[in-house]
Design a protein around this motif. Sequence first.
Motif, short mmCIF file in Angstrom:
data_model
loop_
_atom_site.label_atom_id
_atom_site.label_comp_id
_atom_site.label_asym_id
_atom_site.label_seq_id
_atom_site.Cartn_x
_atom_site.Cartn_y
_atom_site.Cartn_z
N GLU A 1 0.71 -1.11 -0.03
CA GLU A 1 0.00 0.17 0.01
C GLU A 1 0.82 1.29 -0.05
OE1 GLU A 1 -3.50 0.82 0.25
OE2 GLU A 1 -3.40 -1.16 -0.88
N ARG A 2 2.24 1.11 0.17
CA ARG A 2 2.96 2.34 0.34
C ARG A 2 2.59 3.10 1.21
NH1 ARG A 2 3.91 3.28 -6.11
NH2 ARG A 2 4.70 1.25 -6.87
N ILE A 3 2.39 2.74 2.50
CA ILE A 3 1.84 3.67 3.41
C ILE A 3 3.12 3.63 4.50
CG2 ILE A 3 -0.40 3.15 3.32
CD1 ILE A 3 -0.49 1.11 5.54
N LEU A 4 2.92 4.55 5.31
CA LEU A 4 3.67 4.77 6.78
C LEU A 4 3.59 3.83 7.82
CD1 LEU A 4 3.46 8.85 6.82
CD2 LEU A 4 5.37 7.34 5.84
N GLY A 5 4.62 3.73 8.61
CA GLY A 5 4.36 3.11 9.90
C GLY A 5 3.51 3.97 10.71
N LEU A 6 2.79 3.11 11.67
CA LEU A 6 1.66 3.85 12.52
C LEU A 6 2.37 5.06 13.20
CD1 LEU A 6 -1.17 4.34 13.60
CD2 LEU A 6 -0.66 2.16 15.11
N ARG A 7 3.67 4.77 14.10
CA ARG A 7 4.36 5.67 14.81
C ARG A 7 4.56 6.94 14.16
NH1 ARG A 7 6.05 9.43 17.43
NH2 ARG A 7 7.01 9.19 19.21
N ASP A 8 5.07 6.68 12.67
CA ASP A 8 5.64 7.68 11.97
C ASP A 8 4.31 8.56 11.52
OD1 ASP A 8 7.29 9.54 10.27
OD2 ASP A 8 7.41 7.97 8.74
N ALA A 9 3.05 7.89 10.94
CA ALA A 9 2.07 8.37 10.75
C ALA A 9 1.46 9.31 11.65
CB ALA A 9 1.06 7.55 10.12
#
Length: 727
Positions: free
Chosen positions: A194-202
């Motif tokens: 999905e090319r998404i960030l990690g949760l902590r980074d988001a």
Amino acid sequence: MTALGLDDRLDGVLGAKTAGVFERAFGFRSVGDLLSHYPRRYARRGDLTVLSELPMDENVTIVAQVVEVNERPMRARRGSILEVLISDGNGALTLTFFNQSWRANDLKPGRAGVFAGKIGSYKGLNQLAHPTYELFEPDAPSGISPKVWAETPIPIYPATAAVTSWVIQKSIALVLDGLGPIDDPVPGDVAVAERILGLRDALERVHRPQDDPDWKRARETLRFHEAFVLQAGLLQRRLSERAERATERAALPGGALERFDAALPFDLTDDQRVVGAEIAAELASGTPMNRLVQGEVGSGKTLVALRAMLAVAESGGQSALLAPTEVLAAQHLRSIVASLGPDLAARLAPVLLTGQMSTAERRKALLRIVSGQAQIVVGTHALLSSGVEFYDLGLVVVDEQHRFGVEQREALRRKGSIPPHVLVLTATPIPRTVAMTVFGDLDVSSLRQLPAGRQPIESFVVPLAEKPLWIRRAWERLSEELAAGRQAFVVCPAIEPGEKIAAEDGAESPADDGDGPGEDARPPLSTVSVVLEELRAHPSLAGRVIEPLHGRMTSDEKDRVMRGFADAHIDVLVATTVIEVGVDVPGASMMVVLDADRFGVSQLHQLRGRVGRGGLPGLCLLVTNAPEETIARDRVEAVAATLDGFELAQVDLELRREGDVLGSAQSGGRSSLKLLRVVSDSDVIERARRFALDLLTDDPALESHRALRDALERRLDEQTRAALAKN
């Protein structure tokens, strides 16, 4: 200091006093609750808000610049008033402070900042009385260029009078500073795909972005997270129920169902045959059925359900039909008895159970239920009480699912010693993405065809804002319909003058878009009591029998009126939305809906479906005071333009405000979706569902995905599921 986790309590981070304020304002208790309170929008120190578009009498948070500061003595008593004019370069408003001269030292012309308070009006100019504010630093901090400082996004949060946007911002910053690593509920391979960030980074980027790409990518990540966790929860529930064993309930050759079908005076529609075959196959399997049947008003959903009940009865099982109102429950019982005929009715012994029955009637009904004598049980919420026990509950039918929550469906389901089959009915068609989001634990069938003999209903808008005298013609048209030997409904949004609109008997709350004049500026609501007297006194309706029907009447009163209307002893029924669903009176050919703009699209479509059911052409007049080019008026016009409930369901979603799609729970509490929008995020929902299904197929208990299991417990508690299911 130990790093914070999402489940840590806020009072241990912010202190008991501040944490208490957050809990009272938003229901937040944990670090995760607070961090999921995302910014509503982002401003910049160089940006100003459009002051001319601020809503009156609402708490607002704005970015503006001080233009002028004046202090003057109060006339009636000692002290002074400090008036600060702020502007966005086009519009302007005044900040007013009483006996606070010292604020002039901060609020100097040219200073910009964030201001919060309730918008009011004084001498024709908008004002904020005693607002709170946070001024921007006059210069960029050392080490940061003025350009970067001016263009860094400032998060503006959904706030209250007690908790301002910058208090939220500072509290979140404190939490983020102490937040440790977070186990991501989205598996790594899915995140890569999905090319998404990690949760902590988001979370860091959505709350403390350095530029626009930061918060935009963070919101995309968090939107997918929300869809993934929601779909995983619904699918896990679905797989768990399918793993249970149910009693096989197959219809027998020459049995009750076959005899019932042979005696029908009409042919089933093709849709009824297809859906009936799907249900029969699932009932005959050893796996619990969980199916949603959605269909047009009058498409024969109740007949489909009755045929399923007959199949269950052939194995000795009982069926429970849960209806949202006493009127509808009683109507269902009468319709079922009439459809079965004397022989089958005597054998199956259908029984009614409601909250307003006498003690003796209730005791008798409960005995017939627990002994198994009653194989069909029809009731309201009274069926859910602890005193109701079944001999062999084989099928749960929930009529008008949008009136109930998941917990109510489950409460009835748990009354079966062996998991019963579940059939959910709704006459509010649901677009596919909504079905996936709200009813993802159910298989969905649709009934689009109407039985032969159903007449089309003509619908017209009566626009009193432009044509106030048209109401006279509406009543004349009503008298003409009665003169032809027909009957009519007149629907009002309230019972007595002075009342606010309120949902009745579990009904959907009438709509309020907030795009028109405030409540005080609108004409008074049409009420049952006032309209009843007006119609009884109307010259063209002299001699007609006109009676009321609403939720405050006793069961006996409601039953007496409905029987009188069904037997054509009553000409006009002046009612609330208590007649929205299920009321089937063949002689009723006309409906007048007063204040139609106060109802939702699905409500109007449901109400309209009460006429034209007996081979007579139907007529529906939608009377509205809503001006043209408002959402309320657009909604009424949309209903008048089509009889296609599936089309109206999509129109309804497109007309609603973004936060309204899943109902009133969108206020920021734990039981709401935060970023996901079923209208615009269908592709996200579908992708998330595919990934969640793949994961759960391999690991249904999520033993190898602890982070996802924790996220499900955190976000999809029973309250959340219930809130989602109520739409």
